[in-house]
Every structure is written in structure tokens, then in C-alpha cells.
Scaffold this motif. Structure first.
Motif, PDB file in Angstrom:
ATOM      1  N   ASP A  78      77.509 -79.405 -26.037  1.00  0.00           N
ATOM      2  CA  ASP A  78      77.801 -79.211 -24.816  1.00  0.00           C
ATOM      3  C   ASP A  78      78.057 -77.713 -24.712  1.00  0.00           C
ATOM      4  O   ASP A  78      78.887 -77.109 -25.195  1.00  0.00           O
ATOM      5  N   ARG A  80      78.123 -74.009 -22.146  1.00  0.00           N
ATOM      6  CA  ARG A  80      78.069 -73.436 -20.549  1.00  0.00           C
ATOM      7  C   ARG A  80      78.296 -71.953 -20.912  1.00  0.00           C
ATOM      8  O   ARG A  80      79.446 -71.498 -21.416  1.00  0.00           O
ATOM      9  N   ALA A  87      76.248 -76.578 -16.898  1.00  0.00           N
ATOM     10  CA  ALA A  87      76.240 -76.902 -18.467  1.00  0.00           C
ATOM     11  C   ALA A  87      75.211 -77.846 -18.911  1.00  0.00           C
ATOM     12  O   ALA A  87      74.354 -78.426 -17.931  1.00  0.00           O
ATOM     13  N   HIS A  88      74.854 -77.742 -20.216  1.00  0.00           N
ATOM     14  CA  HIS A  88      73.729 -78.100 -20.848  1.00  0.00           C
ATOM     15  C   HIS A  88      74.385 -79.037 -21.976  1.00  0.00           C
ATOM     16  O   HIS A  88      75.211 -78.868 -22.707  1.00  0.00           O
ATOM     17  N   THR A 201      71.085 -71.466 -24.151  1.00  0.00           N
ATOM     18  CA  THR A 201      72.579 -71.314 -24.996  1.00  0.00           C
ATOM     19  C   THR A 201      72.284 -71.944 -26.459  1.00  0.00           C
ATOM     20  O   THR A 201      73.484 -71.861 -27.124  1.00  0.00           O
TER      21      THR A 201
END
Length: 359
Positions: A78, A80, A87-88, A201
Motif C-alpha cells: 500500500d 501513498r 492511496a494505491h 509509486t
């Protein structure tokens, strides 16, 4: 979707990284962990809503529904980039079978629909075997789930130990095919080159350059050809790693089996991003008699590379874990399935980060 995908450039540093281990060989409930690390038991009793015992009125350690260990790897990443950024959620590998990932997702209360992308590190069933069961868990309303793979899916792989004179001991179970993934509402994306996902990210590598002489791949690995022959396949050239750059801390490297060699992986990541290494996570593939001579130079290299934490998991082997603990002390973390790690970035320290050390 089935086809080649345009590659994205760059890696966006993150303010927050949360790591949840959903499949690993080991279960560890009791060893002291560093700040930011949580045991599975703590997650169940503190972060979730545990069942309450009607007799005593206290929470029940509901072991019947806790995580199970399995020979494989799956980690939820996760990310960010900042407090006000989206969030991803990326799943790196899916474990070995139709049972362990499904059980552990339920145990850790992870919503299957919340996963944005699955990334396969390489084509071995202990890393791909849980995908179809995961896809079956998703709701009918969820969009097709991107499944990020190396395009060179082998017809079959097997094990031919040198101790058996090269005879094929067994075939590794089949990886899900492109057509099976598509039929289960997975959107296949084929990437041979490195690329950024999760809003930039998370970086997924391309093929790892093999520059370290003592890292010779997976001894005894073979693959089956269209001509009906078993041929040597020790290089496992389809293997990829993933990396996240945490503000003020450096690179968190996920190498779930390290057939390419963890030294080669770390060298490639540092060369690509010119950042110090904060964590090295995953299977280091140093188990077994044939690979014992790689332990000492691998540990020596990691000591020079200087990560704050090494999390040796999956196929690392007990002898390598002992050697890493001797070198890193509490920086060698006995992580296992059900553990959660929260890494908070701090941009104010970026200017003082040391240069990468790989000599």
C-alpha cells in the motif's frame, strides 16, 4: 486486455508505505519486532474486531481463522505519495495454491476489490498459483484486475537436481495461462521492461542484469520446450523485483525469490535510482546444499550495502537467516505471514541521506 503496454518512466517517492505479508513459509507470533512492525496476533486483537468470549468477556484468539503458512510468497504493498494523494494497493505475487491466499486475505480482512493490480515476480507456481482463486473472490461489479506479467511464460518448468544426474525429479505445477486469467476477469499486461505502477509509486523491474559471478541462478532448473524436450533454465530470466522509494529513508526492495541473485537485484535498483537501501524483503534463495557457498558473499555484500532492515523470507533458508542475524542483529527481522509493516517517510531528512554503498 491482452497485449503489450506502453512503459511509464520514473518512480514517485512515497510518504507512507504499508506492507502486509499474505503468504510466506513462516508464521512468527512471538519474536520482538522493531517499531512499525506488527505481529499477526496484534493485528487481529488490536486492529480488527475480535470475537468476544461469552464466558469471560475478553477477546478470543480465533486461531481457527488466522493465517496459514505455505511454500510461496505474496505481499500487499500500500503506497501513498503524500497525505492528500490517493492511496494505491498492489499485490506482489499470489502464493502457491487456491487455499492459502484466500484464507489469509479473509484473516487479514483485506477486500479483494481494493487490490488495484497484481504483479507476478516470475513464472513459478509458488508465486502465481493463488491468482485464479483471488480473481474468483472479487465482486461482479469490480473492474477487470490488471495482472502484470513478464511476457515469456514457459510451457512448463521442472526440477532436475544435479545430485540425481540431471534427471527431472518433478514438474512444477502449471502457472495460470493468459486465457485462464482473461476468463477469470483478469486483464493481462505484458511487460518485459521496467515500468512504474500504482500512480508511479511502485517500480516493477525488467529483466535483472546478471553481473555477480557467484550468483548463478537456480541450479537444476529446467523448462519444457515446444519440441517436447527438457532444457536447462537456471537463469530464470523472466524474474522481476519491485521497489518503493520512501521519503527520507530510501529504497524498499521486494525480491520474492531472487533467482537472479539478491546482489544483482540490489545493484540494479541502486543503479536505477541512486538511492540508499532501507529494506530488503523477500526470498533470497540461499537454501539447500548447492547454494551454501553463496551465503557468505551475499551477507558480506548486504552488510556493505547498508540496509536498515533485511527481512529474509520464503526460500532464504535457515542457514542464511542465521548468518544475516549474526551480521545485522535486530536489523534482521523474522517476518512472516500476517505481519504488517508501516514505514512513514520524512522529507526533511532527504538532504542528509548517505550515498548508496555497493563497493
Amino acid at each position: 486486455m491482452l497485449g503489450d503496454v506502453p512503459e511509464e518512466d520514473g518512480l514517485t517517492p512515497v510518504q507512507n508505505l504499508t506492507i502486509t505479508f499474505l503468504v510466506d513459509n513462516s508464521i512468527e507470533w512471538m519474536t520482538k519486532l522493531p517499531p512499525g512492525f506488527s505481529h499477526e496476533m496484534n493485528v487481529h486483537l488490536r486492529d480488527q474486531k475480535p470475537p468476544i468470549d461469552p464466558l469471560t468477556g475478553v477477546p478470543i484468539a480465533d486461531i481457527e481463522n488466522y493465517c496459514c503458512g505455505a511454500h510461496g510468497f505474496a505481499v500487499l504493498i500500500d503506497t501513498r505519495a503524500s497525505a492528500d494523494a490517493p492511496a494505491h494497493r498492489t499485490l506482489f505475487d499470489t502464493g502457491p495454491d487456491s487455499k492459502s491466499l484466500v484464507r489469509n486475505i479473509a484473516s487479514m480482512q483485506v477486500s479483494p476489490d481494493s487490490i488495484e493490480r497484481v504483479v507476478f515476480s516470475h513464472w513459478h507456481a509458488d508465486h502465481t498459483g493463488g491468482l485464479l482463486s483471488l480473481l474468483a473472490l472479487r465482486s461482479a461489479e469490480a473492474a477487470p484486475l490488471p495482472v502484470d506479467v513478464h511476457p515469456a511464460r514457459p510451457l512448463a518448468r521442472g526440477i532436475a537436481p544435479p545430485s540425481m544426474g540431471g534427471a527431472v525429479l518433478a514438474r512444477i505445477p502449471a502457472d495460470p495461462s493468459f486465457s485462464e486469467i482473461a476468463a477469470a476477469r483478469g486483464a493481462v499486461e505484458r511487460h518485459a521492461a521496467g515500468h512504474a505502477v500504482a500512480g508511479g509509486t511502485v517500480w516493477v523491474s525488467g529483466e535483472v542484469p546478471r553481473v555477480t559471478p557467484f550468483e548463478g541462478g537456480l541450479i537444476g532448473s529446467v523448462r519444457y520446450t515446444d519440441e517436447g524436450e527438457w532444457v536447462p533454465d537456471e537463469a530464470i530470466t523472466d524474474e522481476r523485483y519491485a521497489v518503493v522509494d520512501v521519503l527520507g529513508k530510501g529504497l524498499v526492495i521486494f525480491s520474492s525469490c531472487s533467482h537472479a541473485g539478491i546482489v544483482n537485484v540490489v545493484k540494479d535498483a541502486v543503479a536505477a535510482f541512486s538511492r540508499p537501501v532501507y529494506m530488503v524483503i523477500g526470498g533470497l534463495h540461499l537454501a539447500g546444499v548447492e547454494l551454501a557457498d553463496r551465503i557468505e558473499p551475499t551477507v558480506a555484500f548486504l552488510a556493505r550495502a547498508g540496509p536498515t532492515y533485511v527481512l529474509p523470507m520464503h526460500c532464504t533458508g535457515s542457514n542464511a537467516k542465521i548468518a544475516l542475524e549474526k551480521e545485522f542483529g535486530e536489523g534482521c527481522v523474522p517476518a512472516g505471514v500476517g505481519h504488517k509493516v508501516v514505514v512513514e517517510g520524512d522529507a526533511s531528512f532527504d538532504a542528509r541521506l548517505a550515498q548508496p554503498r555497493l563497493t
